[in-house]
Scaffold this active site. Structure first.
Site, PDB file in Angstrom:
ATOM      1  N   SER A   1     116.738 -67.534 -59.728  1.00 21.93           N
ATOM      2  CA  SER A   1     116.475 -68.489 -60.800  1.00 21.93           C
ATOM      3  C   SER A   1     117.605 -68.430 -61.805  1.00 21.93           C
ATOM      4  CB  SER A   1     115.155 -68.144 -61.498  1.00 21.93           C
ATOM      5  OG  SER A   1     114.962 -68.926 -62.671  1.00 21.93           O
TER       6      SER A   1
ATOM      7  N   TYR B   1     109.582 -61.660 -65.359  1.00 20.50           N
ATOM      8  CA  TYR B   1     110.135 -62.676 -64.470  1.00 20.50           C
ATOM      9  C   TYR B   1     111.657 -62.595 -64.431  1.00 20.50           C
ATOM     10  CZ  TYR B   1     110.475 -67.283 -62.203  1.00 20.50           C
ATOM     11  OH  TYR B   1     110.728 -68.305 -61.319  1.00 20.50           O
TER      12      TYR B   1
END
Length: 225
Positions: A123, A136
């Site tokens: 990401s 995350y």
């Protein structure tokens, strides 16, 4: 016919990847806790659990694999203030992204044929953050490092790369400003990521790299006017 496993196959991006691979002539196994999209073989798997991963590979029963896409992971980055983030919640997020990619990759190594490809879904949050996204961001950042480490350890038989998506949407409930803030003029779509998977699956001289698909957002300076 080439064979692929896609984890997190029931998610927005996962479904797009599965469909693109099927359309390209691949046989696809969809590993997820939910059923995968049509024309795939659904295999129930919790990628962060070692026993579940081993059982899923045994159920699948393939003696050859060409591509593994590690796409699974808890989808919501915001887990609340770090002072209130429990160890159990931290581990849930990290296991779903990082440990899951490790367990799936380890299991796949012995099944790859003469050549294999692993693609880890990271990401842009691996290099930039919003508040309250520690678990995350840490998972995705570690997955970037795992990608280049595996590329060196597993080469030349197995190539390992990563894709770093930015904002990917099914197009619903988006405002004009959501699109306009991207240098390419729109929010990303699942098919953008799927196309990158197909590219990396066949790009024989690329390994250990991260391909960023974010519409140019991480190259854009943003200042308050």
């Amino acid at each position: 016919m080439k064979k692929a496993i896609v984890t997190g196959a029931a998610s927005l991006i996962g479904q797009g990847i599965c469909r693109a691979l099927v359309d390209d002539g691949w046989t696809v196994a969809a590993f997820d806790l939910k059923p995968g999209p049509g024309h795939t073989r659904s295999v129930t798997c919790d990628v962060g659990d070692e026993a579940s991963v081993n059982a899923a590979f045994a159920e699948l029963g393939w003696d050859r694999l060409d591509l593994l896409v590690n796409n699974a992971g808890v989808a919501e980055p915001d887990r609340g203030p770090m002072t209130e983030l429990s160890l159990a919640e931290w581990r849930k997020v990290v296991d779903s992204h990082l440990t899951g990619a490790f367990l799936m990759s380890r299991a796949a190594i012995s099944v790859f044929g003469d050549e294999g490809v692993i693609i880890n879904m990271v990401s842009t949050r691996a290099c930039m953050s919003e508040p309250n996204t520690e678990a995350y961001a840490a998972s995705k950042g570690a997955l970037v490092a795992l990608t280049h480490a595996m590329a060196i350890s597993l080469g030349p038989k197995v190539r390992v790369n990563a894709i770093a998506p930015g904002w990917i949407s099914d197009g619903q409930d988006l405002r004009p400003i959501d699109h306009a803030q991207h240098p390419v003029g729109r929010v990303g779509r699942p098919e953008d990521i799927a196309g990158a998977v197909l590219y990396l699956a066949g790009a024989g001289f690329i390994t250990g790299q991260v391909l960023t698909l974010d519409g140019g957002m991480t190259r854009k300076m943003i200042y308050a006017e």
